[in-house]
Design a protein around this motif. Structure first.
Motif, PDB file in Angstrom:
ATOM      1  N   ALA A 109      16.604  44.959  23.250  1.00 43.38           N
ATOM      2  CA  ALA A 109      16.066  43.897  24.098  1.00 43.38           C
ATOM      3  C   ALA A 109      14.890  44.419  24.917  1.00 43.38           C
ATOM      4  O   ALA A 109      14.839  45.597  25.286  1.00 43.38           O
ATOM      5  N   ILE A 110      13.945  43.542  25.185  1.00 44.57           N
ATOM      6  CA  ILE A 110      12.744  43.927  25.940  1.00 44.57           C
ATOM      7  C   ILE A 110      12.615  43.066  27.193  1.00 44.57           C
ATOM      8  O   ILE A 110      13.284  42.036  27.340  1.00 44.57           O
ATOM      9  N   THR A 111      11.741  43.507  28.074  1.00 43.88           N
ATOM     10  CA  THR A 111      11.377  42.735  29.260  1.00 43.88           C
ATOM     11  C   THR A 111       9.870  42.586  29.268  1.00 43.88           C
ATOM     12  O   THR A 111       9.141  43.582  29.175  1.00 43.88           O
ATOM     13  N   THR A 112       9.370  41.365  29.366  1.00 40.49           N
ATOM     14  CA  THR A 112       7.928  41.155  29.400  1.00 40.49           C
ATOM     15  C   THR A 112       7.378  41.543  30.764  1.00 40.49           C
ATOM     16  O   THR A 112       8.116  41.668  31.747  1.00 40.49           O
ATOM     17  N   ALA A 113       6.050  41.722  30.819  1.00 46.06           N
ATOM     18  CA  ALA A 113       5.412  42.058  32.084  1.00 46.06           C
ATOM     19  C   ALA A 113       5.628  40.952  33.112  1.00 46.06           C
ATOM     20  O   ALA A 113       5.826  41.223  34.301  1.00 46.06           O
ATOM     21  N   MET A 114       5.613  39.701  32.648  1.00 43.61           N
ATOM     22  CA  MET A 114       5.827  38.582  33.568  1.00 43.61           C
ATOM     23  C   MET A 114       7.239  38.612  34.147  1.00 43.61           C
ATOM     24  O   MET A 114       7.441  38.410  35.354  1.00 43.61           O
ATOM     25  N   GLU A 115       8.228  38.900  33.298  1.00 44.59           N
ATOM     26  CA  GLU A 115       9.608  38.985  33.769  1.00 44.59           C
ATOM     27  C   GLU A 115       9.781  40.157  34.733  1.00 44.59           C
ATOM     28  O   GLU A 115      10.490  40.052  35.732  1.00 44.59           O
ATOM     29  N   GLU A 116       9.127  41.272  34.424  1.00 47.86           N
ATOM     30  CA  GLU A 116       9.203  42.447  35.290  1.00 47.86           C
ATOM     31  C   GLU A 116       8.605  42.151  36.667  1.00 47.86           C
ATOM     32  O   GLU A 116       9.137  42.571  37.695  1.00 47.86           O
ATOM     33  N   LYS A 117       7.525  41.408  36.669  1.00 49.08           N
ATOM     34  CA  LYS A 117       6.873  41.050  37.930  1.00 49.08           C
ATOM     35  C   LYS A 117       7.782  40.158  38.774  1.00 49.08           C
ATOM     36  O   LYS A 117       7.873  40.320  39.995  1.00 49.08           O
ATOM     37  N   VAL A 118       8.480  39.220  38.131  1.00 45.50           N
ATOM     38  CA  VAL A 118       9.414  38.349  38.841  1.00 45.50           C
ATOM     39  C   VAL A 118      10.556  39.169  39.431  1.00 45.50           C
ATOM     40  O   VAL A 118      10.980  38.937  40.568  1.00 45.50           O
ATOM     41  N   VAL A 119      11.055  40.144  38.673  1.00 48.45           N
ATOM     42  CA  VAL A 119      12.124  41.010  39.170  1.00 48.45           C
ATOM     43  C   VAL A 119      11.663  41.751  40.426  1.00 48.45           C
ATOM     44  O   VAL A 119      12.392  41.815  41.428  1.00 48.45           O
ATOM     45  N   PHE A 120      10.454  42.297  40.379  1.00 47.60           N
ATOM     46  CA  PHE A 120       9.920  43.017  41.544  1.00 47.60           C
ATOM     47  C   PHE A 120       9.804  42.098  42.749  1.00 47.60           C
ATOM     48  O   PHE A 120      10.176  42.464  43.876  1.00 47.60           O
ATOM     49  N   GLU A 121       9.284  40.900  42.525  1.00 50.79           N
ATOM     50  CA  GLU A 121       9.123  39.957  43.628  1.00 50.79           C
ATOM     51  C   GLU A 121      10.461  39.598  44.250  1.00 50.79           C
ATOM     52  O   GLU A 121      10.582  39.504  45.487  1.00 50.79           O
ATOM     53  N   GLU A 122      11.483  39.401  43.426  1.00 54.32           N
ATOM     54  CA  GLU A 122      12.809  39.055  43.944  1.00 54.32           C
ATOM     55  C   GLU A 122      13.418  40.217  44.720  1.00 54.32           C
ATOM     56  O   GLU A 122      14.079  40.011  45.748  1.00 54.32           O
ATOM     57  N   ILE A 123      13.200  41.425  44.248  1.00 51.57           N
ATOM     58  CA  ILE A 123      13.709  42.603  44.966  1.00 51.57           C
ATOM     59  C   ILE A 123      13.061  42.706  46.339  1.00 51.57           C
ATOM     60  O   ILE A 123      13.745  42.934  47.355  1.00 51.57           O
ATOM     61  N   VAL A 124      11.749  42.521  46.394  1.00 58.38           N
ATOM     62  CA  VAL A 124      11.038  42.595  47.681  1.00 58.38           C
ATOM     63  C   VAL A 124      11.515  41.493  48.617  1.00 58.38           C
ATOM     64  O   VAL A 124      11.705  41.712  49.819  1.00 58.38           O
ATOM     65  N   LYS A 125      11.742  40.294  48.078  1.00 59.53           N
ATOM     66  CA  LYS A 125      12.228  39.192  48.910  1.00 59.53           C
ATOM     67  C   LYS A 125      13.601  39.507  49.498  1.00 59.53           C
ATOM     68  O   LYS A 125      13.889  39.164  50.654  1.00 59.53           O
ATOM     69  N   HIS A 126      14.454  40.160  48.716  1.00 58.32           N
ATOM     70  CA  HIS A 126      15.771  40.522  49.219  1.00 58.32           C
ATOM     71  C   HIS A 126      15.674  41.553  50.345  1.00 58.32           C
ATOM     72  O   HIS A 126      16.550  41.618  51.212  1.00 58.32           O
ATOM     73  N   LEU A 181       7.210  50.289  50.209  1.00 58.51           N
ATOM     74  CA  LEU A 181       7.332  49.306  51.280  1.00 58.51           C
ATOM     75  C   LEU A 181       7.133  49.940  52.650  1.00 58.51           C
ATOM     76  O   LEU A 181       6.463  49.377  53.517  1.00 58.51           O
ATOM     77  N   LYS A 182       7.688  51.123  52.850  1.00 60.32           N
ATOM     78  CA  LYS A 182       7.503  51.805  54.132  1.00 60.32           C
ATOM     79  C   LYS A 182       6.039  52.175  54.341  1.00 60.32           C
ATOM     80  O   LYS A 182       5.491  51.980  55.431  1.00 60.32           O
ATOM     81  N   ALA A 183       5.392  52.703  53.297  1.00 60.01           N
ATOM     82  CA  ALA A 183       3.987  53.094  53.400  1.00 60.01           C
ATOM     83  C   ALA A 183       3.077  51.889  53.611  1.00 60.01           C
ATOM     84  O   ALA A 183       1.962  52.030  54.111  1.00 60.01           O
ATOM     85  N   SER A 184       3.568  50.695  53.237  1.00 58.48           N
ATOM     86  CA  SER A 184       2.770  49.473  53.378  1.00 58.48           C
ATOM     87  C   SER A 184       2.942  48.812  54.740  1.00 58.48           C
ATOM     88  O   SER A 184       2.361  47.761  54.984  1.00 58.48           O
ATOM     89  N   GLU A 189       8.679  46.928  58.124  1.00 63.76           N
ATOM     90  CA  GLU A 189       9.634  47.496  59.064  1.00 63.76           C
ATOM     91  C   GLU A 189      11.073  47.235  58.605  1.00 63.76           C
ATOM     92  O   GLU A 189      11.337  46.364  57.784  1.00 63.76           O
ATOM     93  N   ASN A 190      11.965  48.027  59.167  1.00 59.74           N
ATOM     94  CA  ASN A 190      13.411  47.872  58.919  1.00 59.74           C
ATOM     95  C   ASN A 190      13.768  47.968  57.436  1.00 59.74           C
ATOM     96  O   ASN A 190      14.552  47.169  56.911  1.00 59.74           O
ATOM     97  N   VAL A 191      13.158  48.941  56.768  1.00 58.40           N
ATOM     98  CA  VAL A 191      13.460  49.191  55.362  1.00 58.40           C
ATOM     99  C   VAL A 191      14.202  50.515  55.252  1.00 58.40           C
ATOM    100  O   VAL A 191      13.790  51.517  55.830  1.00 58.40           O
TER     101      VAL A 191
END
Length: 393
Positions: A238-255, A299-302, A305-307
């Motif tokens: 199974a593979i993950t497309t770049a678009m799917e990978e980007k969505v995963v990253f965005e959801e992780i950051v939102k959490h 995230l810390k370097a960016s 806070e509170n990470v």
């Protein structure tokens, strides 16, 4: 295969190239109603007329056109399943075959797998070429006029293209001899070689070596891989497309940071990831991947806070149920030096590069939401300069 490997092989797909020898081409016509092979034929590629050679060469170059993880995907073969007709065994064995009839038999086996549980809306033509790619170990001396190649490595390969057929349109012709207008109906199907439905290259070529444990799958459309072809036909993992990978990253950051973030912080995140890519590129390493520790550092370097590491690890577990998952940096980063980020509103659409996000703000003026863009120059609209205004909210 990385981007450089794909580009290097693709540029060899041209006629009169002494680094590429295509021995045979095999075309199979499959009817949509029955999924049965209606006709097939094989020819030495050199015996095709020049125009046909050019058409097929352009078609195969089209198959290998696109970005990795968007249209092109390097697949690792499934190893947990054992089957008599596992694609790795079929293709690897086919590379060693000298008898053309034996090779045709194996390619027909691949076609059978393609259409066993798949119904297309149109007749389909599947084309295979087999040949050899010669890769120089050293660059020839440009200062001399010696045309001889240095030592080369020899890579046999099989390249496949899947193409749809189209019914030609009725046209109106003028007969100069009979001096009359005639309707013209062509009954022959037109094979669309300019927009392949998919294909594959076997084996993969990485750093000058043939990788028989991987196959390069080529999708017909960006971010729309054919999972049936990947898993059931090519027997790839199974593979993950770049678009799917980007969505995963965005959801992780939102959490981790919440749904809202300011543009400057987002610009810093993209800048940190871009620096990681550039450092790896300078060191000649493979493109970087980000695990939960890397995301926490970014995230810390960016300036977020509170990470902490526990919070990011928990986000990985929540979003993808795998805290050891690694995100490919090039998949989650928008094209850094182009206007790859789109901001859509009812009033206007704005395109901006990741590095320029720091110049944009969402502000409230007189109780209304506004987009504020910091600029260094006066704004021209239809030849008129806008009058500068000072607004206080």
């Amino acid at each position: 295969m990385n981007k450089k490997d794909v580009a290097n092989f693709r540029k060899q797909l041209k006629l009169d190239n002494d680094l590429l020898r295509i021995t045979d081409i095999f075309n199979v016509y499959v009817r949509k109603e029955s999924n049965e092979v209606y006709h097939y034929e094989s020819h030495p590629f050199s015996l095709l007329d020049r125009e046909q050679q050019e058409l097929f060469m352009a078609n195969f170059k089209k198959v290998l056109t696109g970005q990795l993880d968007i249209k092109l995907f390097e697949l690792k073969f499934q190893t947990e399943i054992e089957m008599e007709n596992h694609t790795r065994n079929v293709l690897h064995g086919s590379l060693q075959l000298e008898d053309i009839d034996d090779w045709i038999e194996q390619m027909l086996l691949m076609v059978e797998k393609m259409f066993k549980n798949r119904q297309y809306e149109m007749d389909v033509v599947v084309s295979f070429i087999r040949g050899t790619f010669f890769q120089p170990l050293k660059k020839k001396n440009e200062a001399t006029e010696d045309n001889e190649r240095d030592e080369v490595t020899v890579h046999p390969f099989i390249l496949c293209s899947i193409n749809k057929t189209e019914q030609p349109k009725k046209t109106l012709l003028f007969d100069f001899i009979g001096k009359e207008f005639k309707s013209h109906v062509v009954v022959d199907a037109v094979i669309n070689l300019t927009a392949p439905l998919g294909g594959f290259l076997y084996p993969c070529f990485t750093d000058g070596y043939s990788d028989v444990n991987h196959i390069l799958y080529c999708s017909g459309k960006a971010n729309e891989p054919d999972y049936y072809l990947i898993e059931d036909v090519l027997n790839g993992e199974a593979i993950t497309t770049a678009m799917e990978e980007k969505v995963v990253f965005e959801e992780i950051v939102k959490h981790v940071v919440g749904e809202q973030v300011n543009a400057e912080t987002l610009a810093n995140v993209y800048e940190e990831i871009n620096q990681m890519i550039e450092v790896e590129k300078e060191e000649g390493e493979e493109e970087p991947r980000l695990d939960y520790k890397d995301v926490e550092r970014v995230l810390k370097a960016s300036g977020v806070e509170n990470v902490d590491i526990e919070k990011v690890e928990a986000a990985f577990q929540t979003v993808i149920d795998d805290e050891s998952y690694e995100l490919k940096a090039t998949s989650i980063l928008p094209k850094y030096n182009s206007k790859s980020i789109k901001i859509s509103t009812k009033v206007a659409n704005i395109a901006i590069s990741p590095q320029d996000l720091k110049y944009i703000r969402q502000v409230t003026v007189n109780g209304k939401k506004c987009v504020l863009i910091e600029v260094e120059e006066d704004i021209d609209i239809e030849g008129f300069k806008l009058i500068p205004e000072t607004l206080l909210s």
